[in-house]
Scaffold this active site. Structure first.
Site, mmCIF file in Angstrom:
data_model
loop_
_atom_site.group_PDB
_atom_site.id
_atom_site.type_symbol
_atom_site.label_atom_id
_atom_site.label_comp_id
_atom_site.label_asym_id
_atom_site.label_seq_id
_atom_site.Cartn_x
_atom_site.Cartn_y
_atom_site.Cartn_z
ATOM 1 N N ASN A 1 -10.224 -0.384 0.669
ATOM 2 C CA ASN A 1 -8.770 -0.256 0.607
ATOM 3 C C ASN A 1 -8.298 -0.799 -0.743
ATOM 4 O O ASN A 1 -8.348 -2.004 -0.973
ATOM 5 C CB ASN A 1 -8.172 -1.046 1.782
ATOM 6 C CG ASN A 1 -6.652 -1.027 1.809
ATOM 7 O OD1 ASN A 1 -6.007 -0.684 0.821
ATOM 8 N ND2 ASN A 1 -6.095 -1.406 2.939
ATOM 9 N N CYS B 1 0.813 -1.224 0.000
ATOM 10 C CA CYS B 1 0.000 0.000 0.000
ATOM 11 C C CYS B 1 0.847 1.274 0.000
ATOM 12 O O CYS B 1 0.321 2.367 -0.176
ATOM 13 C CB CYS B 1 -0.955 -0.007 1.181
ATOM 14 S SG CYS B 1 -1.948 -1.500 1.233
ATOM 15 N N HIS C 1 -3.023 6.888 2.784
ATOM 16 C CA HIS C 1 -3.527 5.645 2.193
ATOM 17 C C HIS C 1 -4.888 5.360 2.825
ATOM 18 O O HIS C 1 -5.042 5.407 4.051
ATOM 19 C CB HIS C 1 -2.533 4.515 2.458
ATOM 20 C CG HIS C 1 -3.114 3.164 2.225
ATOM 21 N ND1 HIS C 1 -3.788 2.846 1.061
ATOM 22 C CD2 HIS C 1 -3.160 2.054 3.010
ATOM 23 C CE1 HIS C 1 -4.203 1.595 1.152
ATOM 24 N NE2 HIS C 1 -3.852 1.094 2.316
HETATM 25 N N1 COA Z 1 -18.349 -8.672 10.314
HETATM 26 C C1 COA Z 1 -18.800 -8.935 11.555
HETATM 27 N N2 COA Z 1 -17.991 -9.268 12.573
HETATM 28 C C2 COA Z 1 -16.676 -9.326 12.311
HETATM 29 C C3 COA Z 1 -16.139 -9.067 11.036
HETATM 30 C C4 COA Z 1 -17.046 -8.732 10.022
HETATM 31 N N3 COA Z 1 -16.638 -8.458 8.764
HETATM 32 N N4 COA Z 1 -14.815 -9.213 11.096
HETATM 33 C C5 COA Z 1 -14.497 -9.520 12.349
HETATM 34 N N5 COA Z 1 -15.624 -9.609 13.099
HETATM 35 C C6 COA Z 1 -15.765 -9.922 14.495
HETATM 36 C C7 COA Z 1 -14.600 -10.728 15.043
HETATM 37 O O1 COA Z 1 -14.837 -12.102 14.785
HETATM 38 C C8 COA Z 1 -14.635 -10.401 16.506
HETATM 39 O O2 COA Z 1 -15.634 -11.162 17.119
HETATM 40 P P1 COA Z 1 -15.403 -11.798 18.580
HETATM 41 O O3 COA Z 1 -15.151 -10.615 19.470
HETATM 42 O O4 COA Z 1 -16.674 -12.496 18.823
HETATM 43 O O5 COA Z 1 -14.210 -12.671 18.410
HETATM 44 C C9 COA Z 1 -15.104 -8.948 16.515
HETATM 45 O O6 COA Z 1 -15.710 -8.714 15.235
HETATM 46 C C10 COA Z 1 -14.047 -7.931 16.776
HETATM 47 O O7 COA Z 1 -12.983 -8.218 15.922
HETATM 48 P P2 COA Z 1 -11.697 -7.347 15.980
HETATM 49 O O8 COA Z 1 -10.695 -7.893 15.010
HETATM 50 O O9 COA Z 1 -11.268 -7.119 17.387
HETATM 51 O O10 COA Z 1 -12.258 -5.969 15.413
HETATM 52 P P3 COA Z 1 -11.550 -4.582 15.394
HETATM 53 O O11 COA Z 1 -12.382 -3.592 16.090
HETATM 54 O O12 COA Z 1 -10.103 -4.673 15.720
HETATM 55 O O13 COA Z 1 -11.616 -4.221 13.846
HETATM 56 C C11 COA Z 1 -10.388 -4.269 11.789
HETATM 57 C C12 COA Z 1 -11.031 -5.090 12.887
HETATM 58 C C13 COA Z 1 -9.789 -5.221 10.760
HETATM 59 C C14 COA Z 1 -11.412 -3.389 11.125
HETATM 60 C C15 COA Z 1 -9.276 -3.379 12.418
HETATM 61 O O14 COA Z 1 -8.430 -4.164 13.225
HETATM 62 C C16 COA Z 1 -8.465 -2.679 11.389
HETATM 63 O O15 COA Z 1 -8.941 -1.807 10.696
HETATM 64 N N6 COA Z 1 -7.155 -2.992 11.263
HETATM 65 C C17 COA Z 1 -6.304 -2.406 10.260
HETATM 66 C C18 COA Z 1 -6.469 -3.164 8.987
HETATM 67 C C19 COA Z 1 -5.883 -2.456 7.798
HETATM 68 O O16 COA Z 1 -6.036 -1.282 7.649
HETATM 69 N N7 COA Z 1 -5.188 -3.219 6.955
HETATM 70 C C20 COA Z 1 -4.635 -2.767 5.749
HETATM 71 C C21 COA Z 1 -3.387 -2.037 5.975
HETATM 72 S S1 COA Z 1 -2.737 -1.456 4.495
#
Ligand code: COA
Length: 308
Positions: free
Chosen positions: A265, A113, A235
């Protein structure tokens, strides 16, 4: 040659739009979860488009808007982690499609990215030693090729698309960049031919740590302050990451361009897509100063001071 001037931009998005509601029929998720955790409302997903076909349309538009002849292009760099072929590169296919000269370097660059910011930096280096005044820097991705639609934590985040800029070597415009790397195949990885794996919360921590630092370092190197920037284009990975950065820097929110809602993204394509959207909305014109900041797989990051 001191720096670069942006003289044209373009973009191409696949025609097929997939909303969160549509995705939730296929994946165990909801519009509410995706929108509240990421800001994403929809994404474009390629059907009959290829990486090269999108890159070519975006680049063609950028050349037309720049009003220049392909003969004047001295380098063509495509930032991508999802090329159509290992070889020929997307950039080689652009050389043919756009009828770029044969005596110039055309190649793909993979810094995930951060690739577009890396690409601008490499373009500047090539223009400094070349004989033609312009370079094409493109970001183009078909991220949907890498997604496991059984992994709801990653597949909802990404989208496909391409953006392009034409930059000109310039003595009257500045260009400064800061690039970084931290080898890590656990936070975010995509095996060749495999699917993207991500530890979401680790990547979130990395992004919110590196973005403010990268912005500071780029501004310091340019000898400028945030007040002297018209827009910061991060980004577009997640609205919450950008909101965190705004708060941490105590910066005006309106200075940070946001369009992740419409595209998800798009990896290396996200910054040039945003630049073209801003240019066509009339937000960028001669004299504009933009700070582009990328971060992502590698891990990699990069900031660039860019002028119009
Ligand atoms: N829909 C519904 N529930 C979902 C889900 C979805 N698409 N994806 C994950 N969950 C659930 C998980 O299973 C978890 O459930 P649990 O608590 O019962 O285990 C819960 O949601 C929380 O998951 P978590 O991973 O803690 O969520 P979060 O608040 O950290 O958000 C992201 C997840 C991926 C949105 C966040 O971590 C993020 O944005 N990270 C950066 C990713 C990124 O930008 N990557 C590219 C970089 S270039």
């Amino acid at each position: 040659m001191k720096g670069l001037r942006v003289v044209g931009t373009g973009r191409c998005l696949p025609k097929n739009i997939v909303t969160n509601a549509q995705l939730s029929r296929q994946v165990d998720t909801s519009d509410e979860w995706i929108a509240s955790r990421t800001g994403v409302l929809q994404r474009h997903i390629a059907t009959d488009e290829t990486n090269a076909s999108m890159a070519e349309r975006a680049a063609q538009q950028a050349l037309e808007r720049a009003g220049i002849n392909p003969e004047q292009v001295g380098a063509c760099i495509v930032a991508t982690l999802t090329p159509d072929y290992a070889t020929p590169s997307v950039a080689c296919l652009l050389q043919r499609g756009l009828e770029l000269p044969e005596d110039i370097p055309c190649f793909d660059l993979n810094a995930a990215c951060s690739g577009f910011v890396y690409g601008l930096t490499v373009a500047r280096g090539l223009l400094a030693q070349g004989t033609k005044p312009y370079a094409l820097v493109v970001g183009s991705e078909i991220m949907s090729r890498t997604l496991d639609f059984a992994d709801r934590a990653t597949c909802v985040l990404f989208g496909d698309g391409a953006g392009a800029v034409v930059v000109e070597a310039s003595d009257s415009h500045n260009f400064v960049s800061v690039l970084g790397t931290r080898g890590d195949d656990t936070s975010l990885s995509c095996p060749v031919g495999g699917t993207l794996q991500m530890q979401g919360s680790e990547v979130f921590r990395f992004a919110t740590d590196i973005l403010p630092r990268c912005i500071h370092e780029t501004l310091n190197k340019a000898g400028r302050s945030l007040d002297e920037v018209d827009y910061v284009v991060c980004h577009q990975a997640n609205q919450r990451i950008i909101a965190y950065v705004v708060k941490k820097l105590k910066a005006p929110e309106e200075k940070f361009y946001l369009n992740v809602q419409y595209y998800g993204n798009t990896s290396a394509a996200s910054i040039p897509i945003a630049l073209d959207e801003m240019a066509t909305k009339g937000l960028l014109a001669a004299g504009s100063r933009v700070l582009c900041v990328g971060f992502g797989g590698g891990l990699t990051w990069g900031g660039a001071w860019l002028e119009w």
